[in-house]
Design a protein around this motif. Structure first.
Motif, PDB file in Angstrom:
ATOM      1  N   GLY A  47       0.793  -1.213   0.000  1.00 51.55           N
ATOM      2  CA  GLY A  47       0.000   0.000   0.000  1.00 51.55           C
ATOM      3  C   GLY A  47       0.831   1.270   0.000  1.00 51.55           C
ATOM      4  O   GLY A  47       0.389   2.307  -0.492  1.00 51.55           O
ATOM      5  N   MET A  48       2.047   1.214   0.519  1.00 50.95           N
ATOM      6  CA  MET A  48       2.909   2.398   0.605  1.00 50.95           C
ATOM      7  C   MET A  48       3.922   2.510  -0.518  1.00 50.95           C
ATOM      8  O   MET A  48       4.688   3.464  -0.572  1.00 50.95           O
ATOM      9  CB  MET A  48       3.653   2.393   1.949  1.00 50.95           C
ATOM     10  N   LEU A  49       3.945   1.554  -1.449  1.00 50.08           N
ATOM     11  CA  LEU A  49       4.935   1.601  -2.526  1.00 50.08           C
ATOM     12  C   LEU A  49       4.700   2.795  -3.452  1.00 50.08           C
ATOM     13  O   LEU A  49       3.575   3.087  -3.834  1.00 50.08           O
ATOM     14  CB  LEU A  49       4.881   0.326  -3.366  1.00 50.08           C
ATOM     15  N   SER A  50       5.788   3.442  -3.816  1.00 48.16           N
ATOM     16  CA  SER A  50       5.713   4.516  -4.812  1.00 48.16           C
ATOM     17  C   SER A  50       5.728   3.873  -6.204  1.00 48.16           C
ATOM     18  O   SER A  50       6.117   2.708  -6.348  1.00 48.16           O
ATOM     19  CB  SER A  50       6.916   5.453  -4.665  1.00 48.16           C
ATOM     20  N   PRO A  51       5.328   4.616  -7.235  1.00 51.61           N
ATOM     21  CA  PRO A  51       5.400   4.056  -8.591  1.00 51.61           C
ATOM     22  C   PRO A  51       6.818   3.597  -8.954  1.00 51.61           C
ATOM     23  O   PRO A  51       6.980   2.545  -9.579  1.00 51.61           O
ATOM     24  CB  PRO A  51       4.941   5.214  -9.478  1.00 51.61           C
ATOM     25  N   ALA A  52       7.824   4.342  -8.548  1.00 55.45           N
ATOM     26  CA  ALA A  52       9.204   3.957  -8.855  1.00 55.45           C
ATOM     27  C   ALA A  52       9.575   2.646  -8.151  1.00 55.45           C
ATOM     28  O   ALA A  52      10.246   1.785  -8.738  1.00 55.45           O
ATOM     29  CB  ALA A  52      10.167   5.066  -8.439  1.00 55.45           C
ATOM     30  N   GLN A  53       9.134   2.489  -6.917  1.00 51.91           N
ATOM     31  CA  GLN A  53       9.402   1.249  -6.186  1.00 51.91           C
ATOM     32  C   GLN A  53       8.693   0.067  -6.843  1.00 51.91           C
ATOM     33  O   GLN A  53       9.263  -1.018  -6.954  1.00 51.91           O
ATOM     34  CB  GLN A  53       8.967   1.386  -4.734  1.00 51.91           C
ATOM     35  N   MET A  54       7.465   0.290  -7.290  1.00 50.82           N
ATOM     36  CA  MET A  54       6.742  -0.789  -7.965  1.00 50.82           C
ATOM     37  C   MET A  54       7.449  -1.201  -9.253  1.00 50.82           C
ATOM     38  O   MET A  54       7.565  -2.387  -9.545  1.00 50.82           O
ATOM     39  CB  MET A  54       5.287  -0.389  -8.238  1.00 50.82           C
ATOM     40  N   MET A  55       7.918  -0.229 -10.005  1.00 50.37           N
ATOM     41  CA  MET A  55       8.647  -0.539 -11.241  1.00 50.37           C
ATOM     42  C   MET A  55       9.906  -1.340 -10.940  1.00 50.37           C
ATOM     43  O   MET A  55      10.217  -2.303 -11.647  1.00 50.37           O
ATOM     44  CB  MET A  55       9.004   0.754 -11.986  1.00 50.37           C
ATOM     45  N   LYS A  56      10.620  -0.949  -9.903  1.00 43.52           N
ATOM     46  CA  LYS A  56      11.857  -1.646  -9.544  1.00 43.52           C
ATOM     47  C   LYS A  56      11.567  -3.084  -9.120  1.00 43.52           C
ATOM     48  O   LYS A  56      12.238  -4.016  -9.556  1.00 43.52           O
ATOM     49  CB  LYS A  56      12.569  -0.896  -8.420  1.00 43.52           C
ATOM     50  N   ILE A  57      10.556  -3.265  -8.277  1.00 40.74           N
ATOM     51  CA  ILE A  57      10.205  -4.607  -7.811  1.00 40.74           C
ATOM     52  C   ILE A  57       9.710  -5.472  -8.969  1.00 40.74           C
ATOM     53  O   ILE A  57      10.072  -6.639  -9.091  1.00 40.74           O
ATOM     54  CB  ILE A  57       9.141  -4.531  -6.696  1.00 40.74           C
ATOM     55  N   ALA A  58       8.892  -4.891  -9.837  1.00 39.79           N
ATOM     56  CA  ALA A  58       8.307  -5.634 -10.951  1.00 39.79           C
ATOM     57  C   ALA A  58       9.345  -6.061 -11.980  1.00 39.79           C
ATOM     58  O   ALA A  58       9.130  -7.018 -12.721  1.00 39.79           O
ATOM     59  CB  ALA A  58       7.233  -4.795 -11.635  1.00 39.79           C
ATOM     60  N   SER A  59      10.480  -5.372 -12.024  1.00 37.32           N
ATOM     61  CA  SER A  59      11.477  -5.647 -13.059  1.00 37.32           C
ATOM     62  C   SER A  59      12.288  -6.916 -12.823  1.00 37.32           C
ATOM     63  O   SER A  59      13.094  -7.300 -13.659  1.00 37.32           O
ATOM     64  CB  SER A  59      12.421  -4.458 -13.216  1.00 37.32           C
ATOM     65  N   GLY A  60      12.045  -7.593 -11.720  1.00 36.73           N
ATOM     66  CA  GLY A  60      12.764  -8.838 -11.451  1.00 36.73           C
ATOM     67  C   GLY A  60      12.343  -9.941 -12.400  1.00 36.73           C
ATOM     68  O   GLY A  60      11.390  -9.822 -13.170  1.00 36.73           O
ATOM     69  N   ASN A  61      13.054 -11.056 -12.342  1.00 33.33           N
ATOM     70  CA  ASN A  61      12.743 -12.161 -13.255  1.00 33.33           C
ATOM     71  C   ASN A  61      11.969 -13.288 -12.572  1.00 33.33           C
ATOM     72  O   ASN A  61      11.858 -14.378 -13.099  1.00 33.33           O
ATOM     73  CB  ASN A  61      14.028 -12.701 -13.892  1.00 33.33           C
ATOM     74  N   THR A  62      11.418 -12.996 -11.386  1.00 36.73           N
ATOM     75  CA  THR A  62      10.627 -13.977 -10.657  1.00 36.73           C
ATOM     76  C   THR A  62       9.200 -13.470 -10.522  1.00 36.73           C
ATOM     77  O   THR A  62       8.979 -12.310 -10.160  1.00 36.73           O
ATOM     78  CB  THR A  62      11.217 -14.200  -9.245  1.00 36.73           C
ATOM     79  N   LEU A  63       8.252 -14.321 -10.814  1.00 36.90           N
ATOM     80  CA  LEU A  63       6.848 -13.954 -10.713  1.00 36.90           C
ATOM     81  C   LEU A  63       6.483 -13.703  -9.258  1.00 36.90           C
ATOM     82  O   LEU A  63       6.766 -14.523  -8.383  1.00 36.90           O
ATOM     83  CB  LEU A  63       5.988 -15.082 -11.296  1.00 36.90           C
ATOM     84  N   LEU A  64       5.877 -12.540  -8.972  1.00 41.31           N
ATOM     85  CA  LEU A  64       5.548 -12.159  -7.595  1.00 41.31           C
ATOM     86  C   LEU A  64       4.308 -12.861  -7.058  1.00 41.31           C
ATOM     87  O   LEU A  64       4.237 -13.182  -5.880  1.00 41.31           O
ATOM     88  CB  LEU A  64       5.340 -10.648  -7.510  1.00 41.31           C
TER      89      LEU A  64
END
Length: 107
Positions: A47-64
């Motif tokens: 809930g507290m993630l910024s758009p930049a943080q979401m982009m960084k987390i999403a860019s990994g190669n493992t499905l969340l």
């Protein structure tokens, strides 16, 4: 589909999942906990993630995200091929109850 395409699809799925999760959490936290199968702590973080943080987390190669239906019984209830619509509704309800119980166990 080659490896690069698969990784791109994973990244896209991750970003979509994070955006959906954050939207659900902000709209109705209790429903989000149930529907996403996550803990209160995880919901607070998402809930507290910024758009930049979401982009960084999403860019990994493992499905969340992951399937919550990890056993044959739940899959069988959800797919219930060839059953009448009344039985289908009961099967889906039973599967939802089982998944909700697993969410409660994980919390």
């Amino acid at each position: 589909m080659d490896a690069d395409q698969i990784l791109a699809e994973i990244r896209e799925a991750n970003l979509s999942y994070l955006m959906l999760a954050q939207s659900l959490i902000r709209a109705d936290r209790e429903q989000a906990l149930y529907r996403l199968g996550i803990s209160e702590e995880t919901a607070a973080l998402i809930g507290m993630l910024s758009p930049a943080q979401m982009m960084k987390i999403a860019s990994g190669n493992t499905l969340l995200c992951r399937f919550r239906m990890d056993d044959d019984l739940v899959w069988s209830l959800l797919t219930s091929h060839g059953k009448t619509s009344a039985n289908d509704s009961v099967s889906r309800l039973h599967a939802s109850i089982l998944m909700a119980g697993r969410h409660a166990e994980a919390a």
